[in-house]
Write an enzyme that holds these catalytic residues in place. Structure first.
Site, mmCIF file in Angstrom:
data_model
loop_
_atom_site.group_PDB
_atom_site.id
_atom_site.type_symbol
_atom_site.label_atom_id
_atom_site.label_comp_id
_atom_site.label_asym_id
_atom_site.label_seq_id
_atom_site.Cartn_x
_atom_site.Cartn_y
_atom_site.Cartn_z
ATOM 1 N N TYR A 562 -2.040 10.826 -6.007
ATOM 2 C CA TYR A 562 -3.388 10.487 -6.470
ATOM 3 C C TYR A 562 -4.289 11.714 -6.256
ATOM 4 O O TYR A 562 -3.793 12.795 -5.899
ATOM 5 C CB TYR A 562 -3.883 9.222 -5.761
ATOM 6 N N ARG A 610 -3.446 8.806 5.031
ATOM 7 C CA ARG A 610 -2.061 8.649 4.556
ATOM 8 C C ARG A 610 -1.669 9.915 3.809
ATOM 9 O O ARG A 610 -2.403 10.380 2.937
ATOM 10 C CB ARG A 610 -1.902 7.425 3.660
HETATM 11 C C1 LIG Z 1 3.653 -3.592 -4.574
HETATM 12 C C2 LIG Z 1 3.347 -2.367 -3.775
HETATM 13 C C3 LIG Z 1 2.082 -1.793 -3.853
HETATM 14 C C4 LIG Z 1 1.772 -0.665 -3.095
HETATM 15 N N1 LIG Z 1 0.488 -0.168 -3.105
HETATM 16 C C5 LIG Z 1 0.128 0.814 -2.237
HETATM 17 C C6 LIG Z 1 -1.230 1.187 -2.068
HETATM 18 O O1 LIG Z 1 -2.128 0.628 -2.649
HETATM 19 N N2 LIG Z 1 -1.504 2.200 -1.207
HETATM 20 C C7 LIG Z 1 -0.525 2.842 -0.507
HETATM 21 O O2 LIG Z 1 -0.824 3.764 0.257
HETATM 22 N N3 LIG Z 1 0.758 2.472 -0.622
HETATM 23 C C8 LIG Z 1 1.112 1.464 -1.445
HETATM 24 N N4 LIG Z 1 2.407 1.038 -1.507
HETATM 25 C C9 LIG Z 1 3.413 1.660 -0.604
HETATM 26 C C10 LIG Z 1 3.565 0.820 0.666
HETATM 27 O O3 LIG Z 1 2.399 0.859 1.459
HETATM 28 C C11 LIG Z 1 4.737 1.326 1.522
HETATM 29 O O4 LIG Z 1 4.453 2.645 1.924
HETATM 30 C C12 LIG Z 1 6.047 1.299 0.761
HETATM 31 O O5 LIG Z 1 6.223 0.055 0.112
HETATM 32 C C13 LIG Z 1 7.223 1.547 1.694
HETATM 33 O O6 LIG Z 1 7.283 0.584 2.701
HETATM 34 P P1 LIG Z 1 8.322 -0.674 2.642
HETATM 35 O O7 LIG Z 1 9.697 -0.095 2.520
HETATM 36 O O8 LIG Z 1 8.097 -1.373 3.956
HETATM 37 O O9 LIG Z 1 7.956 -1.516 1.463
HETATM 38 C C14 LIG Z 1 2.756 -0.086 -2.276
HETATM 39 C C15 LIG Z 1 4.019 -0.643 -2.244
HETATM 40 C C16 LIG Z 1 4.322 -1.781 -2.948
HETATM 41 C C17 LIG Z 1 5.699 -2.387 -2.829
#
Ligand SMILES: Cc1cc2nc3c(=O)[nH]c(=O)nc-3n(C[C@H](O)[C@H](O)[C@H](O)COP(=O)(O)O)c2cc1C
Ligand SMILES: Cc1cc2nc3c(=O)[nH]c(=O)nc-3n(C[C@H](O)[C@H](O)[C@H](O)COP(=O)(O)OP(=O)(O)OC[C@H]3O[C@@H](n4cnc5c(N)ncnc54)[C@H](O)[C@@H]3O)c2cc1C
Length: 750
Positions: A562, A610
């Site tokens: 971003y 982040r």
């Molecule tokens: C549906 C979805 C939406 C996400 N939206 C964001 C977001 O808005 N901001 C962000 O920093 N990361 C976003 N992520 C990344 C998650 O915060 C996280 O870093 C990523 O899913 C890896 O973690 P996990 O393996 O526990 O899912 C999103 C992930 C998913 C699955």
């Protein structure tokens, strides 16, 4: 059938035994350059599990090996004048020389032709003379080199030097010793392998080795140096070298070997010729012998695709071990990083370094040791994830975090009832901290039409309703993540086409440079300085609205390609003003935005950032850059780095796996000295507890697991038998029943 094998190490000999056992009529010959017991090294180790595989493959060999074993359970760690012991590890040692003697004897008994003192130079002539040629010729395999165009080998040199010594010092445990010198750390990996002798491997970083002049040291100098350094541990015992075969090269670099293919036509690789795993996971001989088992099994089926099946079967297992070995190698390469941890955490980090042994597995091995760690970590016996954590004046009840996740369900930036229920449920689910999704600071800074915003008065009101619910009905705290989409803006809702531009109604997008995220995305216009100031002010306005809405914490989104992330990565930022070029320049704008927000955000409330700690692209952000990035944000007043990776380029080649981003959180935490949050494919409580107790991160965020189960934390507490966690009073009956069911299931399982 005529099988020819180059190399009479564990892989070649064991394969010869297994194939001759099955097919006594086949001709099997092994060429070995050395004399029968002319071997390098001292001892090798096997785990109890490996021994079971050997028993099933050939009972007589297994019997002979186990009769000669030295067995131990404890691992002893010497660091900073402390000795920390952890039990239940179940390993056995044997001298390499004796292992080869057993294998040579058994092979000869079965009729394998052993041709010692036969160095093979001309591999191709040999191949033409046999039906199957086995390359079992070790780490510097000539067979592999002869057919490199077929195998596509990849060799990676480690950053440490090691020397493989022996000693008469009797050791009762697998022993790690860490000693600091004026030029860096030295590590000893030592274990007993028979009644008289122990292996004593000494390892240090290449630069430490050079600074001590060990590059020009002869064998006697090396022995004298090591005896002096480790004198107090040796208790008068001497060290011995065994490197005549290496032409006096005592100190080696470990080389990680991999091959794209393990076979072609009638040639196949086994053991170290095919792959290596760092000696700190003690698995080279195990892998070599298990290759031999798999290859003999595949050939026994007598199908045309035997070699292909052998490779398919072994590659997965080997890769798993090589990944663990890579983590372990990196741990030992970075002892200096971990030596800053308290000894209790240093030892725990060492024991869990490969990410294959978790907290509960350690508990099974040695419950008292794990209780000691928990008491040290939390002041009482409590799973590390339930130990409170503080950032400035924010107090979190536990270390579990609901990761920011865009729900693409807002209307013109306004969070809806969906968001209240979604975030509210997760707050009731027990996590200590809940993140909002990336909330955009301007209308055009949204990723999609469904993203939440913080740019209109009604946004702050809608957010306040959610924040108030979280505070009124749960002990959870809530963090607002603010971002601007930059070159990844004006795209579809996730389920309609991730990162794809809208079919209609696209809005203009901006970036540090006019470089589109991918060929299908719009080309962003390069931001002018005035426009950058406007966006900075929008971040500040949104932070102020966050205060109004009552958020406990604020995060600046500088990851995932971003706007602010694209300033940081050289892949997207080609500016030639003071905001482009060096990393310091590329960080300038994100830091300006951060500092402006920090200036208005209340001093008692924390702020995090982040980041994408690597772009997973050559020439992009690397792990070392991420340390500099974290250092800069720390200096600007950040309290926590939220360590994600990638999503900055469609060309990224991420190496996915369990906890695959955690090594970056670990590196940043322990090199910069700032709290970190680990995230990414962390799915169970065992992993979380090991990450926290090992000092790899201070908080652990789970994204997708919280989509599947909003009550993840409460469920984990019930599984771990951790009763004190607060369930919503309204749900107390559910807690009682769940705990009873779990207790019953545990009592019924063997
Ligand atoms: C549906 C979805 C939406 C996400 N939206 C964001 C977001 O808005 N901001 C962000 O920093 N990361 C976003 N992520 C990344 C998650 O915060 C996280 O870093 C990523 O899913 C890896 O973690 P996990 O393996 O526990 O899912 C999103 C992930 C998913 C699955
Ligand atoms: C410091 C250190 C410690 C280790 N500790 C352990 C441990 O604790 N546990 C463990 O399981 N593993 C350990 N290993 C790894 C282990 O030694 C190897 O993974 C294992 O020996 C691999 O077996 P191999 O048969 O594939 O190769 P090797 O044992 O290397 O055998 C290859 C054979 O091929 C012969 N050869 C090579 N080229 C030719 C040629 N052109 N012509 C004829 N003969 C040739 C060599 O002389 C050699 O005998 C350690 C390794 C190191 C370096």
């Amino acid at each position: 059938m005529r099988i020819t094998c180059v190399g009479g190490g564990p892989a070649g000999l064991y394969f010869g035994i297994l194939i001759k056992r099955r097919f006594p009529g086949w001709e099997v010959e092994i060429f070995e350059r050395n004399r029968p017991l002319d071997t390098f090294g001292w001892g090798v180790v096997f785990s109890d599990a490996t021994l079971e595989n050997l028993r099933a493959a050939d009972e007589p060999t297994h019997r002979a090996i186990t009769e000669a074993f030295a067995h131990w359970d404890d691992i002893e760690i010497h660091i900073a004048n402390r000795t920390i012991v952890s039990g239940g590890h179940g390993f056995s040692g044997i001298s390499r020389r004796h292992l080869l003697e057993i294998l040579q004897h058994r092979a000869a008994t079965l009729g394998v032709e052993l041709r010692f003192e036969s160095e093979i130079d001309d591999v191709e002539t040999l191949r033409a003379r046999c039906h199957l040629l086995i390359g079992a010729d070790g780490i510097n395999s000539r067979v592999r080199a002869a057919y490199a165009a077929e195998f596509h080998p990849a060799l990676e040199r480690g950053r440490c030097r090691f020397v493989w010594l022996g000693t008469t010092l009797p050791l009762d445990a697998f022993t790690f010793i860490f000693e600091r010198t004026e030029h860096g750390w030295f590590t000893v990996h030592a274990y007993r392998f028979d009644q008289q002798l122990s292996t004593f491997i000494v390892e240090c970083r290449e630069e430490t080795w050079l600074a001590h002049g060990l590059n020009s040291a002869g064998t006697l100098d090396t022995l004298e140096f090591c005896e002096r350094l480790f004198g107090p541990y040796l208790r008068g015992h001497r060290l011995m070298a065994n490197s005549a075969h290496l032409g006096g090269r005592d100190w080696l670099n470990f080389t990680r070997v991999g091959n794209e293919r393990w076979w072609f036509d009638n040639v196949v690789l086994v053991g170290d010729a095919a792959h290596t795993a760092h000696f700190s996971v003690g698995s080279g001989t195990k892998l070599a012998m298990e290759d031999a088992i798999a290859l003999a099994d595949a050939l026994a089926d007598r199908t045309h695709d035997a070699l292909e099946r052998y490779e398919a079967l072994r590659k997965v297992e080997v890769l798993r071990l090589q990944n663990a070995a890579r983590n372990s190698t990196e741990w030992f390469e970075n002892v200096a990083r971990y030596a800053t941890l308290p000894p209790e955490q240093f030892a725990y980090s060492l024991l869990t370094r490969s990410q294959r042994i978790g907290h509960e597995n350690l508990r099974l091995r040695d419950g008292a040791y794990v209780e000691g760690v928990e008491r040290w970590f939390g002041g009482r016996i409590v799973p590390p994830m339930f130990v409170p954590f503080a950032l400035r004046e924010l107090r979190l009840a536990n270390r579990i975090v609901v990761s920011p996740m865009d729900m693409y369900s807002a209307v013109d930036g306004t969070p809806q009832d969906f968001h209240l229920v979604h975030l509210g449920t997760r707050a009731l689910g027990g996590a200590g901290l809940i993140f909002t999704e990336m909330t955009c600071v301007t209308r055009d800074g949204r990723i999609s039409p469904g993203c939440t915003g913080m740019y209109l008065p009604e946004h702050a009101i809608a957010w306040q309703r959610i924040v108030d619910f979280v505070h009124a009905y749960s002990p959870a705290k809530i963090c607002l993540q603010l971002g601007h989409s930059g070159p990844k803006g004006s795209t579809k809702l996730m389920w309609e086409g991730m990162d794809e531009p809208l079919d209609e109604g696209n809005w203009p997008i901006v970036g540090p440079s006019a470089i589109p995220y991918s060929p299908v995305n719009q080309v962003p216009s390069e931001l002018t300085l005035a426009a950058m100031d406007e966006i900075r002010d929008a971040f500040v306005r949104a932070a102020r609205m966050g205060i109004e809405a009552g958020f406990d914490m604020l995060e600046l989104h500088c990851a995932h390609g971003y706007l602010l992330s694209s300033f940081i990565t050289p892949l997207r930022n080609h500016r030639d003003d003071e905001y482009g070029g060096s990393l310091a320049n590329r960080l300038r704008y994100p830091l300006e935005v951060f500092s402006a927000m920090r200036a208005v955000w209340p001093a008692q409330r924390p702020m995090s950032v982040r980041i994408s700690a690597t772009d997973w692209v050559d020439g992009g952000i690397s792990g070392d850059d991420s340390v500099e990035i974290a250092r800069a944000f720390k200096a600007a007043g950040a309290d926590l780095i939220d360590v994600s990776t990638g999503q900055t380029s469609p060309d990224a080649q991420p190496v996915y796996g369990r906890m695959f981003q955690t090594p970056y959180a670990d590196k940043i935490r322990n090199e910069v000295g700032i709290a970190t949050m680990a995230v990414g494919n962390i799915t169970d409580a065992d992993q979380v507890n090991a990450i926290l107790a090992g000092g790899r991160a201070d908080l652990v965020a789970l994204g997708r697991p919280h989509l599947a189960d909003p009550f993840w934390t409460l469920h984990a507490a019930a599984q771990l038998g951790y009763d004190p966690i607060a369930w919503p009073v309204q749900y107390a009956a559910g807690k009682d029943q769940l705990e009873r069911l779990i207790a019953r299931a545990k009592a019924a399982s063997p």
